[in-house]
Write an enzyme that holds these catalytic residues in place. Sequence first.
Site, PDB file in Angstrom:
ATOM      1  N   HIS A 131       0.822  -1.081   0.134  1.00  0.00           N
ATOM      2  CA  HIS A 131      -0.018   0.029   0.091  1.00  0.00           C
ATOM      3  C   HIS A 131       0.821   1.179   0.061  1.00  0.00           C
ATOM      4  O   HIS A 131       2.087   1.193   0.359  1.00  0.00           O
ATOM      5  CB  HIS A 131      -0.910   0.099   1.214  1.00  0.00           C
ATOM      6  CG  HIS A 131      -2.177  -0.697   1.018  1.00  0.00           C
ATOM      7  ND1 HIS A 131      -2.005  -2.249   1.306  1.00  0.00           N
ATOM      8  CD2 HIS A 131      -3.485  -0.622   0.808  1.00  0.00           C
ATOM      9  CE1 HIS A 131      -3.222  -2.612   1.158  1.00  0.00           C
ATOM     10  NE2 HIS A 131      -4.133  -1.699   0.751  1.00  0.00           N
ATOM     11  N   LYS A 135      -0.885   4.966   4.523  1.00  0.00           N
ATOM     12  CA  LYS A 135      -1.491   3.943   5.205  1.00  0.00           C
ATOM     13  C   LYS A 135      -0.937   3.782   6.398  1.00  0.00           C
ATOM     14  O   LYS A 135       0.113   3.579   6.708  1.00  0.00           O
ATOM     15  CB  LYS A 135      -1.750   2.619   4.514  1.00  0.00           C
ATOM     16  CG  LYS A 135      -2.841   1.433   5.060  1.00  0.00           C
ATOM     17  CD  LYS A 135      -3.066   0.537   4.096  1.00  0.00           C
ATOM     18  CE  LYS A 135      -4.146  -0.363   4.475  1.00  0.00           C
ATOM     19  NZ  LYS A 135      -5.393   0.229   5.014  1.00  0.00           N
TER      20      LYS A 135
END
Length: 233
Positions: A131, A135
């Site tokens: 990600h 995040k």
Amino acid sequence: MKIGLLGYGKMGKTIEQIALHRQHDITLKVEKDTDSYALENIDVAIDFSTPDAAVANITKCFNHNIPVISGTTGWLDHYDDVVALCKEKNGTFLYASNFSLGVNIFFELNKTLSKLMKNLPEYDISMEEIHHTEKLDAPSGTAITLAEEILKNSKYGSWTLDAAKLNDLHIHSKRIDKVPGTHQVVYNSSVDTIEIKHTAHNRDGFALGAVIAAEWIVGKKGVFSMKDVLNIG
């Protein structure tokens, strides 16, 4: 439909664009660290806030009889309490670790594959999730959902981020700038490898799924998931 956005970061802004395109109104935008806001002029709330704010946001929606769609991860230690409160208040709640329609199909593929591999202990299983660097939680909620399904049908007792723990399902979490989300499950033996993988190209798929869930849930009571929305599983 009048939508309140609880959390107005990148994801909230993408949801706004898609909701407007689908002829909805955004009547509330709650920025990060905003404690005081009114819920009088919305039909449904979509929460993509922070782990620290999520439970309070959801609780406030229940107290005002507002259906709430939750996509915030990192707060699931309180999930059972939230479900109990929803039932107590006769509320409406839908949580998904990932609202992408493709990812929810991927969940079903993962479930089916784990059942097919259940009696083949010669395969070692591992996972990878990637990600963007913004995040906050690791592993991702999506990765945890995938792992929990695998654990039901494997030799592993739990998942771990520590590759040294050989008796647990290893999730390799990477954070790379501008990656929307990639999830891969690998079954590896001495003779072959089986892999399934989902790669998101942008945030639009997540946002579209959240708006579709909001459209679906208005007028309903209870606790739901994306399986209910998509009529799968």
